[in-house]
Design a protein around this motif. Structure first.
Motif, PDB file in Angstrom:
ATOM      1  N   ALA A 234       0.886  -1.170   0.000  1.00  0.00           N
ATOM      2  CA  ALA A 234       0.000   0.000   0.000  1.00  0.00           C
ATOM      3  C   ALA A 234       0.913   1.205   0.000  1.00  0.00           C
ATOM      4  O   ALA A 234       1.795   1.307   0.848  1.00  0.00           O
ATOM      5  CB  ALA A 234      -0.887   0.009   1.228  1.00  0.00           C
ATOM      6  N   ALA A 235       0.766   2.088  -0.966  1.00  0.00           N
ATOM      7  CA  ALA A 235       1.712   3.201  -1.051  1.00  0.00           C
ATOM      8  C   ALA A 235       1.102   4.418  -1.715  1.00  0.00           C
ATOM      9  O   ALA A 235       0.075   4.336  -2.389  1.00  0.00           O
ATOM     10  CB  ALA A 235       2.958   2.765  -1.815  1.00  0.00           C
ATOM     11  N   TYR A 236       1.756   5.537  -1.492  1.00  0.00           N
ATOM     12  CA  TYR A 236       1.351   6.827  -2.034  1.00  0.00           C
ATOM     13  C   TYR A 236       2.616   7.475  -2.589  1.00  0.00           C
ATOM     14  O   TYR A 236       3.670   7.374  -1.972  1.00  0.00           O
ATOM     15  CB  TYR A 236       0.763   7.680  -0.907  1.00  0.00           C
ATOM     16  CG  TYR A 236       0.107   8.952  -1.358  1.00  0.00           C
ATOM     17  CD1 TYR A 236      -1.143   8.918  -1.962  1.00  0.00           C
ATOM     18  CD2 TYR A 236       0.722  10.181  -1.168  1.00  0.00           C
ATOM     19  CE1 TYR A 236      -1.759  10.092  -2.365  1.00  0.00           C
ATOM     20  CE2 TYR A 236       0.097  11.359  -1.567  1.00  0.00           C
ATOM     21  CZ  TYR A 236      -1.141  11.301  -2.173  1.00  0.00           C
ATOM     22  OH  TYR A 236      -1.754  12.451  -2.572  1.00  0.00           O
ATOM     23  N   PRO A 237       2.533   8.125  -3.749  1.00  0.00           N
ATOM     24  CA  PRO A 237       3.762   8.694  -4.310  1.00  0.00           C
ATOM     25  C   PRO A 237       4.180  10.000  -3.634  1.00  0.00           C
ATOM     26  O   PRO A 237       3.329  10.794  -3.255  1.00  0.00           O
ATOM     27  CB  PRO A 237       3.379   8.960  -5.770  1.00  0.00           C
ATOM     28  CG  PRO A 237       1.901   9.138  -5.753  1.00  0.00           C
ATOM     29  CD  PRO A 237       1.378   8.305  -4.636  1.00  0.00           C
ATOM     30  N   ILE A 238       5.465  10.183  -3.480  1.00  0.00           N
ATOM     31  CA  ILE A 238       6.008  11.463  -3.024  1.00  0.00           C
ATOM     32  C   ILE A 238       7.441  11.539  -3.554  1.00  0.00           C
ATOM     33  O   ILE A 238       8.191  10.575  -3.446  1.00  0.00           O
ATOM     34  CB  ILE A 238       5.959  11.614  -1.485  1.00  0.00           C
ATOM     35  CG1 ILE A 238       6.577  12.956  -1.057  1.00  0.00           C
ATOM     36  CG2 ILE A 238       6.629  10.464  -0.772  1.00  0.00           C
ATOM     37  CD1 ILE A 238       6.382  13.307   0.414  1.00  0.00           C
TER      38      ILE A 238
ATOM     39  N   PHE B 224      -1.850  -4.597  -4.800  1.00  0.00           N
ATOM     40  CA  PHE B 224      -1.329  -3.233  -4.679  1.00  0.00           C
ATOM     41  C   PHE B 224      -2.473  -2.276  -4.354  1.00  0.00           C
ATOM     42  O   PHE B 224      -3.450  -2.195  -5.091  1.00  0.00           O
ATOM     43  CB  PHE B 224      -0.625  -2.819  -5.973  1.00  0.00           C
ATOM     44  CG  PHE B 224      -0.105  -1.406  -5.940  1.00  0.00           C
ATOM     45  CD1 PHE B 224       0.954  -1.057  -5.103  1.00  0.00           C
ATOM     46  CD2 PHE B 224      -0.690  -0.414  -6.712  1.00  0.00           C
ATOM     47  CE1 PHE B 224       1.423   0.244  -5.065  1.00  0.00           C
ATOM     48  CE2 PHE B 224      -0.220   0.896  -6.678  1.00  0.00           C
ATOM     49  CZ  PHE B 224       0.839   1.222  -5.851  1.00  0.00           C
ATOM     50  N   ILE B 225      -2.351  -1.563  -3.244  1.00  0.00           N
ATOM     51  CA  ILE B 225      -3.394  -0.609  -2.844  1.00  0.00           C
ATOM     52  C   ILE B 225      -2.853   0.802  -3.030  1.00  0.00           C
ATOM     53  O   ILE B 225      -1.958   1.235  -2.304  1.00  0.00           O
ATOM     54  CB  ILE B 225      -3.822  -0.797  -1.367  1.00  0.00           C
ATOM     55  CG1 ILE B 225      -3.997  -2.286  -1.022  1.00  0.00           C
ATOM     56  CG2 ILE B 225      -5.109  -0.045  -1.075  1.00  0.00           C
ATOM     57  CD1 ILE B 225      -4.348  -2.539   0.446  1.00  0.00           C
ATOM     58  N   ALA B 226      -3.385   1.498  -4.027  1.00  0.00           N
ATOM     59  CA  ALA B 226      -2.967   2.880  -4.274  1.00  0.00           C
ATOM     60  C   ALA B 226      -3.821   3.789  -3.397  1.00  0.00           C
ATOM     61  O   ALA B 226      -4.899   4.227  -3.789  1.00  0.00           O
ATOM     62  CB  ALA B 226      -3.133   3.220  -5.748  1.00  0.00           C
ATOM     63  N   VAL B 227      -3.323   4.059  -2.211  1.00  0.00           N
ATOM     64  CA  VAL B 227      -4.112   4.788  -1.211  1.00  0.00           C
ATOM     65  C   VAL B 227      -4.100   6.296  -1.456  1.00  0.00           C
ATOM     66  O   VAL B 227      -3.432   6.767  -2.373  1.00  0.00           O
ATOM     67  CB  VAL B 227      -3.591   4.511   0.214  1.00  0.00           C
ATOM     68  CG1 VAL B 227      -4.042   3.154   0.691  1.00  0.00           C
ATOM     69  CG2 VAL B 227      -2.088   4.642   0.259  1.00  0.00           C
ATOM     70  N   GLU B 228      -4.830   7.028  -0.610  1.00  0.00           N
ATOM     71  CA  GLU B 228      -5.004   8.460  -0.849  1.00  0.00           C
ATOM     72  C   GLU B 228      -4.066   9.322  -0.001  1.00  0.00           C
ATOM     73  O   GLU B 228      -4.119  10.549  -0.090  1.00  0.00           O
ATOM     74  CB  GLU B 228      -6.472   8.861  -0.639  1.00  0.00           C
ATOM     75  CG  GLU B 228      -6.925   9.075   0.806  1.00  0.00           C
ATOM     76  CD  GLU B 228      -7.042   7.821   1.642  1.00  0.00           C
ATOM     77  OE1 GLU B 228      -6.988   6.716   1.087  1.00  0.00           O
ATOM     78  OE2 GLU B 228      -7.176   7.951   2.878  1.00  0.00           O
ATOM     79  N   SER B 229      -3.207   8.697   0.800  1.00  0.00           N
ATOM     80  CA  SER B 229      -2.224   9.467   1.576  1.00  0.00           C
ATOM     81  C   SER B 229      -1.250   8.499   2.214  1.00  0.00           C
ATOM     82  O   SER B 229      -1.502   7.292   2.250  1.00  0.00           O
ATOM     83  CB  SER B 229      -2.898  10.280   2.686  1.00  0.00           C
ATOM     84  OG  SER B 229      -3.205   9.429   3.788  1.00  0.00           O
ATOM     85  N   GLU B 230      -0.156   9.034   2.723  1.00  0.00           N
ATOM     86  CA  GLU B 230       0.812   8.162   3.393  1.00  0.00           C
ATOM     87  C   GLU B 230       0.260   7.627   4.711  1.00  0.00           C
ATOM     88  O   GLU B 230       0.598   6.524   5.112  1.00  0.00           O
ATOM     89  CB  GLU B 230       2.121   8.906   3.651  1.00  0.00           C
ATOM     90  CG  GLU B 230       2.955   9.134   2.410  1.00  0.00           C
ATOM     91  CD  GLU B 230       2.613  10.423   1.703  1.00  0.00           C
ATOM     92  OE1 GLU B 230       1.599  11.059   2.058  1.00  0.00           O
ATOM     93  OE2 GLU B 230       3.365  10.811   0.785  1.00  0.00           O
ATOM     94  N   HIS B 231      -0.560   8.422   5.378  1.00  0.00           N
ATOM     95  CA  HIS B 231      -1.151   7.906   6.619  1.00  0.00           C
ATOM     96  C   HIS B 231      -1.989   6.678   6.297  1.00  0.00           C
ATOM     97  O   HIS B 231      -1.939   5.665   6.990  1.00  0.00           O
ATOM     98  CB  HIS B 231      -1.991   8.985   7.301  1.00  0.00           C
ATOM     99  CG  HIS B 231      -2.425   8.611   8.693  1.00  0.00           C
ATOM    100  ND1 HIS B 231      -3.349   7.615   8.923  1.00  0.00           N
ATOM    101  CD2 HIS B 231      -2.056   9.069   9.910  1.00  0.00           C
ATOM    102  CE1 HIS B 231      -3.539   7.492  10.239  1.00  0.00           C
ATOM    103  NE2 HIS B 231      -2.745   8.361  10.863  1.00  0.00           N
ATOM    104  N   ALA B 232      -2.742   6.772   5.200  1.00  0.00           N
ATOM    105  CA  ALA B 232      -3.551   5.626   4.769  1.00  0.00           C
ATOM    106  C   ALA B 232      -2.656   4.471   4.326  1.00  0.00           C
ATOM    107  O   ALA B 232      -2.998   3.306   4.543  1.00  0.00           O
ATOM    108  CB  ALA B 232      -4.497   6.041   3.650  1.00  0.00           C
TER     109      ALA B 232
END
Lengths: 308, 391
Positions: B22-26, B49-57
């Motif tokens: 589960a990851a978020y791009p930065i 693969f879970i493309a979440v809506e934030s790093e906290h998520a």
């Protein structure tokens, strides 16, 4: 499938006795009704809040099912992670398919406010999970502070009624509609006073092939200021006054589940609770009229949505 | 193969083929998560693969997934890591063996996307094991080892693998990528002790504690971390036997007869090593300790490695604001270790490279010349110094 009380009563309890909910709380009633209605095995997640605190004080647990608490805002994402793991482990043949249902439970604080982003994200991604909002209309676990689900005119410790301000100034957030706008398979509003309706909704939510959401009206006698024996009566009045309508949106189709024979004035519901007591003073009476006007407006709007 | 550091990490993730990512791009981590997404899209992995809506998520989903009993990985940088802060503690406290790539980057404000270590240093007390990598090769090797370390039955702790944003993350270098089968054999299979999905044996994760148990739980957690060093060393040796590159707690260079020593993390070790090599040719008895493991902090091992040294310079790529003289976190740890051991070495701190500021060989030469003076005079003129700062 018809829900027969006799059969339901014979089922083992998934939320065991020995929890620490306050006397007269609606939350354990709702959780038991929902878990009772769902026949499949479940994995439950809870947001930080009354449910979590009342059921998981180490070294005890009231849960006879796998259960996880992570933090306040992210129960939807936590359970989504578990659901994703379930799917991949089954796909890879590491565990057998057991038809598990994933349930996330949060209060109105965790759902309407701090956790809305996480919930919205998980709904958009389409995880198959059931989100239950136990909506007691304030942050009851921290001592009755306002939330965006708190009704206008209610006294809470952060929206206190004073000599000038008559409690909470704003109307509640239309969360059920916000969730509906995500176009997930199943969304509903329910109340434990109408238990068969709630249990049927729980079954529909469990059967939905994707995310589902039930906003359940959850009486809190501590926060609402009434006796410990009247939770269900007060809840029923909220439904009878159309303050809390029972409806569902199944694959985009709106359906009203209960239409009171006679729509009672909202005042009848307000006067059952100490949190609205100040509204009956002459200088604040206009707030009651405002509440009635908003309830009427929302009710008419709902009827139109359900007619089509 | 020629790879950017971020792609080296993604390659390791591909070979590990975790159950859930589960990851978020930065920036500068984006290259890791987007490369991995492509592996998923091309069927090179069958990870969920879970493309979440934030790093906290991202970390929230990782926690849910790890509690459900499988291999879980993610990646982040800078503000993303800061946004995870609450969840970093929960992942470690629930003893979930999550592996995370951190491509080091400065923390806002001012907004800066380039390298320093303020992000991972800010997370140093969250209960994660921290491994720092000098090169893309090390980032790759550390990621594979991290899986084994995290899942060791004595630990069950999350591991962060760091590499320097852009400097390593976006620099193309030759990386020896092992055979897929060899990697899979090395990491083996993971059988969780407890799982949310074991519906026949339901357990409660994340209960709440009062004063009557919380303290004991924290003691257990710190005890688990104290066992990590042995596991890290064992896994590093086994990795060496299998793949030919052995890893330890730190990598000493020219330390055998050194009277002066420089301690540094990550990519700057390369620059420092070159300078040390040149100075050695000129007869200066200087050595380099490249620290690989920062959490748990190898206090005793460092004291032993520095026992014959007269003066030590610690290079920090972040500031512990408000600490003694505004020193950096590595320096403070080294000071504490030496003081507690009753050691008499003189220690000096250099803050360098903040927000991606270049580190030139002449800066390291200045450090060496200061060290020589300190060793000769027995005096540290300025405790905390800055390299490459306009003043």
């Amino acid at each position: 499938m018809v829900i027969k009380l006799k059969e339901q009563a014979a089922k083992p309890e998934r939320l065991a006795p020995g929890h620490r909910f306050c006397a007269g709380c609606a939350e354990p009633i709702i959780i038991r009704q929902i878990l009772n209605a769902i026949d499949e095995p479940v994995v439950v997640g809870a947001a930080t809040g009354c449910t979590e605190i009342a059921t998981s004080m180490y070294p005890y647990t009231a849960w006879n099912v796998p259960w996880i608490h992570n933090a306040f805002e992210n129960v939807s994402t936590t359970i989504a992670g578990a659901e994703a793991m379930y799917r991949v482990l089954v796909r890879r043949g590491k565990i057998p398919e057991r038809n598990i249902r994933f349930i996330a439970i949060g209060g109105d604080g965790a759902t309407y406010d701090i956790g809305l982003q996480w919930l919205s994200g998980a709904l958009e991604r389409g995880h198959r999970f059931i989100y239950i909002c136990l909506n007691n209309e304030a942050y009851m676990n921290t001592g009755i502070q306002r939330s965006s689900a708190t009704p206008m005119g209610a006294h809470t410790t952060t929206s206190p009624a004073g000599t000038v301000i008559p409690g909470k100034m704003q109307w509640r957030k239309p969360l059920t509609e916000i969730i509906t706008a995500h176009r997930i398979p199943y969304v509903a509003q329910a109340a434990p006073s109408h238990w068969r309706d709630l249990m049927e909704k729980a079954r529909k939510a469990a059967a939905a092939d994707g995310p589902s959401f039930i906003n359940v009206f959850s009486d809190c006698n501590r926060g609402w200021r009434h006796g410990t024996e009247t939770a269900i009566e007060v809840t029923r009045l909220a439904v009878e006054t159309c303050y809390w309508p029972l409806f569902e949106v199944e694959n985009g189709v709106w359906k009203l589940n209960y239409k009171p024979r006679e729509k009672k004035p909202v005042e009848e519901w307000l006067k059952t609770q100490g949190r609205f007591q100040h509204l009956f003073q002459p200088q604040f009476k206009h707030v009651i009229a405002e509440i009635q006007a908003r309830v009427d407006e929302e009710w008419e709007g709902l009827l139109k949505k359900c007619e089509a | 193969m020629a790879l950017e550091g971020a792609h080296a990490s993604a390659q390791a993730m591909r070979q590990i083929n975790p159950d859930v990512v589960a990851a978020y791009p930065i920036t500068p981590q984006t290259a890791v998560v987007q490369t991995f997404s492509q592996y998923v899209a091309d069927g090179e992995v069958d990870t969920e693969f879970i493309a979440v809506e934030s790093e906290h998520a991202a970390m929230s989903a990782c926690i849910g997934a790890a509690a459900a009993g499988g291999r879980v990985m993610t990646a982040t940088s800078a503000n993303g890591l800061a946004l995870m802060w609450e969840e970093l503690y929960i992942a470690a406290s629930l003893r979930l063996p999550i592996v995370m790539t951190v491509v080091n980057r400065a923390l806002s404000a001012p907004l800066n996307i380039h390298c320093d270590h303020s992000d991972s240093m800010g997370a140093r007390d969250a209960g994660w094991i921290q491994l720092y990598s000098e090169t893309g090769q090390e980032a790759y090797d550390n990621t594979i080892q991290a899986m084994r370390i995290a899942e060791h039955p004595d630990l069950l702790l999350p591991v962060m693998v760091m590499q320097d944003g852009f400097i390593t993350g976006h620099a193309v270098e030759l990386v020896e990528v092992a055979d897929d089968t060899a990697v899979r054999e090395f990491i083996g299979t993971y059988t969780p002790k407890y799982s949310l999905l074991d519906i026949d044996h339901p357990i409660t994760f994340g209960a709440w504690d009062l004063w009557d148990y919380y303290f004991e739980h924290k003691r257990q957690q710190t005890d688990a971390l104290s066992k990590a060093m042995k596991v890290i060393v064992d896994v590093g040796q086994e990795f060496g036997k299998t793949f030919g590159r052995t890893y330890g707690i730190f990598d000493p260079y020219a330390m055998d007869d050194a009277e002066l020593a420089i301690i540094v993390l990550s990519s700057t070790a390369g620059t420092a090593r070159t300078v040390v090599r040149e100075l050695r040719k000129k007869g200066l008895k200087i050595g380099l300790l490249k620290l690989r493991v920062f959490r748990p902090f190898p206090a005793q091992e460092l004291v032993a490695a520095l026992k014959d040294v007269k003066a030590v310079a610690v290079l920090d790529r972040s500031i512990s604001f408000g600490a003694m003289e505004g020193a950096g976190p590595v320096f403070l740890e080294v000071c504490a270790a030496l003081f507690a051991a009753g050691a008499a070495q003189k220690v000096v701190n250099y803050i360098y490279g903040l927000g991606g500021r270049d580190v030139l060989p002449e800066y390291i030469e200045r450090v060496a010349s200061d060290l020589r003076e300190i060793a000769e005079t027995g005096k540290v003129k300025t405790l905390v110094n800055y390299l490459g700062l306009r003043e």
